[in-house]
Design an enzyme around this catalytic site. Structure first.
Site, PDB file in Angstrom:
ATOM      1  N   HIS A   1       7.275  -7.171  -2.302  1.00 40.99           N
ATOM      2  CA  HIS A   1       7.101  -6.611  -0.952  1.00 40.99           C
ATOM      3  C   HIS A   1       8.062  -7.290   0.022  1.00 40.99           C
ATOM      4  CE1 HIS A   1       3.518  -4.554  -2.220  1.00 40.99           C
ATOM      5  NE2 HIS A   1       2.728  -5.601  -2.224  1.00 40.99           N
TER       6      HIS A   1
ATOM      7  N   LYS B   1       0.799  -1.233   0.000  1.00 40.26           N
ATOM      8  CA  LYS B   1       0.000   0.000   0.000  1.00 40.26           C
ATOM      9  C   LYS B   1       0.837   1.292   0.000  1.00 40.26           C
ATOM     10  CE  LYS B   1      -3.414  -1.008  -0.652  1.00 40.26           C
ATOM     11  NZ  LYS B   1      -3.817  -1.729  -1.919  1.00 40.26           N
TER      12      LYS B   1
ATOM     13  N   SER C   1      -4.786   3.113   3.897  1.00 43.00           N
ATOM     14  CA  SER C   1      -4.965   2.476   2.590  1.00 43.00           C
ATOM     15  C   SER C   1      -5.175   0.963   2.778  1.00 43.00           C
ATOM     16  CB  SER C   1      -3.730   2.751   1.729  1.00 43.00           C
ATOM     17  OG  SER C   1      -3.845   2.145   0.476  1.00 43.00           O
TER      18      SER C   1
HETATM   19  S1  PPS Z   1      -0.581  -3.052  -3.127  1.00 42.08           S
HETATM   20  O1  PPS Z   1      -1.914  -3.737  -2.984  1.00 42.08           O
HETATM   21  O2  PPS Z   1       0.247  -3.245  -1.942  1.00 42.08           O
HETATM   22  O3  PPS Z   1       0.109  -3.449  -4.363  1.00 42.08           O
HETATM   23  O4  PPS Z   1      -0.980  -1.497  -3.199  1.00 42.08           O
HETATM   24  P1  PPS Z   1      -0.024  -0.344  -3.750  1.00 42.08           P
HETATM   25  O5  PPS Z   1      -0.085  -0.318  -5.233  1.00 42.08           O
HETATM   26  O6  PPS Z   1       1.320  -0.445  -3.106  1.00 42.08           O
HETATM   27  O7  PPS Z   1      -0.677   0.977  -3.164  1.00 42.08           O
HETATM   28  C1  PPS Z   1      -1.962   1.406  -3.514  1.00 42.08           C
HETATM   29  C2  PPS Z   1      -2.053   2.857  -3.079  1.00 42.08           C
HETATM   30  O8  PPS Z   1      -1.306   3.686  -4.000  1.00 42.08           O
HETATM   31  C3  PPS Z   1      -2.165   4.683  -4.527  1.00 42.08           C
HETATM   32  N1  PPS Z   1      -1.742   5.090  -5.876  1.00 42.08           N
HETATM   33  C4  PPS Z   1      -1.524   6.367  -6.250  1.00 42.08           C
HETATM   34  N2  PPS Z   1      -1.538   7.520  -5.537  1.00 42.08           N
HETATM   35  C5  PPS Z   1      -1.278   8.670  -6.224  1.00 42.08           C
HETATM   36  N3  PPS Z   1      -1.022   8.731  -7.546  1.00 42.08           N
HETATM   37  C6  PPS Z   1      -0.991   7.592  -8.294  1.00 42.08           C
HETATM   38  N4  PPS Z   1      -0.756   7.678  -9.597  1.00 42.08           N
HETATM   39  C7  PPS Z   1      -1.230   6.349  -7.631  1.00 42.08           C
HETATM   40  N5  PPS Z   1      -1.282   5.056  -8.039  1.00 42.08           N
HETATM   41  C8  PPS Z   1      -1.594   4.303  -6.945  1.00 42.08           C
HETATM   42  C9  PPS Z   1      -3.529   3.991  -4.507  1.00 42.08           C
HETATM   43  O9  PPS Z   1      -4.584   4.906  -4.699  1.00 42.08           O
HETATM   44  C10 PPS Z   1      -3.495   3.369  -3.123  1.00 42.08           C
HETATM   45  O10 PPS Z   1      -3.546   4.340  -2.074  1.00 42.08           O
HETATM   46  P2  PPS Z   1      -4.920   4.844  -1.372  1.00 42.08           P
HETATM   47  O11 PPS Z   1      -4.471   5.752  -0.247  1.00 42.08           O
HETATM   48  O12 PPS Z   1      -5.621   3.626  -0.867  1.00 42.08           O
HETATM   49  O13 PPS Z   1      -5.679   5.585  -2.424  1.00 42.08           O
END
Ligand code: PPS
Length: 293
Positions: free
Chosen positions: A101, A46, A131
């Site tokens: 991860h 996340k 998240s």
């Molecule tokens: S996972 O399931 O562990 O693979 O999730 P991960 O991809 O690491 O994290 C998901 C969160 O990253 C946010 N996200 C973004 N934020 C801003 N800009 C961009 N382009 C972007 N892409 C992914 C996504 O919305 C999740 O965060 P939250 O706070 O839940 O929205």
């Protein structure tokens, strides 16, 4: 309270998603042969993994950058320890981009030869927690939890996918000299995506034209990604993740400081106390609020 989470498998002290792993493959992970031009995206869950996957995929693959091919981002930069797309990693053509991860001590030993590169993306852990909390309601691959209090206990105790956030980032940072690694924060990317893309390109020694840089940045904004089917888990999410659509989408909010809308004063104080204790003398800077420099 017993917070033991039935969806997790503890492997050598680290919690993985039980339904996604093949124990035989886990045993062999450390000996997986690394090529000099491999790149690993490493994150605690996340922290913006899909964001880094999208950026690196569009830096490396012209067809992805120009939207002339439909390959999903997660297939362009698949999870090393969770091969859900059933790709043949040994035969995959170079350059290979993997996402992971894993903690520093479980990755392939070949990464220590220092040629292959690692991009470590980190995010302030209060936003990671929130998240994660939403994600636990969104998917059935991790145990659903309906109160922040319960999730906070599990997160701080490391009874979650990824184990303790503190150990993950400290472990990687303290062993950084063993690897060819760059550290970048989610918040830096959010505040200045173009500079972050340029930093990543420079680390990866990829010399993109100005026009290509503009395209990579455009492909990586939250708005573009939210509506880009390649960047969403939409196609695989329904049948593999067991999604509860009422709880939103994978690309949820993408902001800094969402924790302020969720944590009580008491919960925040508890978090701060534990953060302080665990992150003493840790030099990387964390940004907790969108208005912070
Ligand atoms: S996972 O399931 O562990 O693979 O999730 P991960 O991809 O690491 O994290 C998901 C969160 O990253 C946010 N996200 C973004 N934020 C801003 N800009 C961009 N382009 C972007 N892409 C992914 C996504 O919305 C999740 O965060 P939250 O706070 O839940 O929205």
């Amino acid at each position: 309270m017993d917070n033991t989470n039935g969806s997790l498998l503890n492997f050598k002290g680290y919690n993985l998603l039980k339904s996604f792993v093949d124990i035989e493959k886990l045993e062999k992970m450390e000996d997986f042969e690394i090529r000099d031009d491999d790149v690993f995206i490493v994150t605690y869950p996340k922290s913006g993994t899909i964001w880094a996957q999208q950026i690196l995929s569009s830096i490396y693959f012209e067809g992805h950058r120009n939207s002339t091919e439909n390959t999903r981002t997660v297939e362009r930069a698949p999870f090393f320890e969770y091969n859900k797309c059933k790709l043949d990693y040994v035969k995959m053509p170079s350059p290979r981009i993997f996402s992971s991860h894993l903690p520093y001590y479980l990755v392939p030993k070949g990464l220590k030869s220092k040629k292959a590169k690692i991009v470590y993306l980190y995010r302030n852990p209060k936003d990671v927690l929130i998240s994660f909390f939403h994600f636990s309601k969104f998917t059935r691959i991790i145990e659903a939890t309906y109160t922040i209090e319960h999730y906070l206990d599990n997160f701080l105790d490391g009874k979650v996918h990824g184990s303790r956030w503190f150990d993950h980032i400290r472990g990687w940072y303290e062993h950084r000299h063993d690897f060819n690694i760059m550290f970048l924060s989610y918040e830096e990317m959010k505040k200045d995506l173009r500079s972050s893309v340029l930093k990543i390109c420079s680390f990866l020694e990829k010399d993109l034209s100005e026009e290509d840089v503009i395209t990579v940045v455009r492909q990586a904004t939250f708005q573009t990604m939210k509506s880009d089917p390649r960047a969403n888990y939409e196609q695989i999410i329904n049948y593999k993740f067991g999604v509860n659509k009422k709880e939103g989408t994978f690309m949820r909010k993408g902001t800094i400081g969402d924790w302020k809308l969720h944590l009580t004063v008491e919960q925040n104080e508890r978090f701060d106390m534990i953060f302080k204790k665990n992150m003493k003398n840790f030099p990387l800077k964390f940004i907790w609020d969108i208005n912070e420099d």
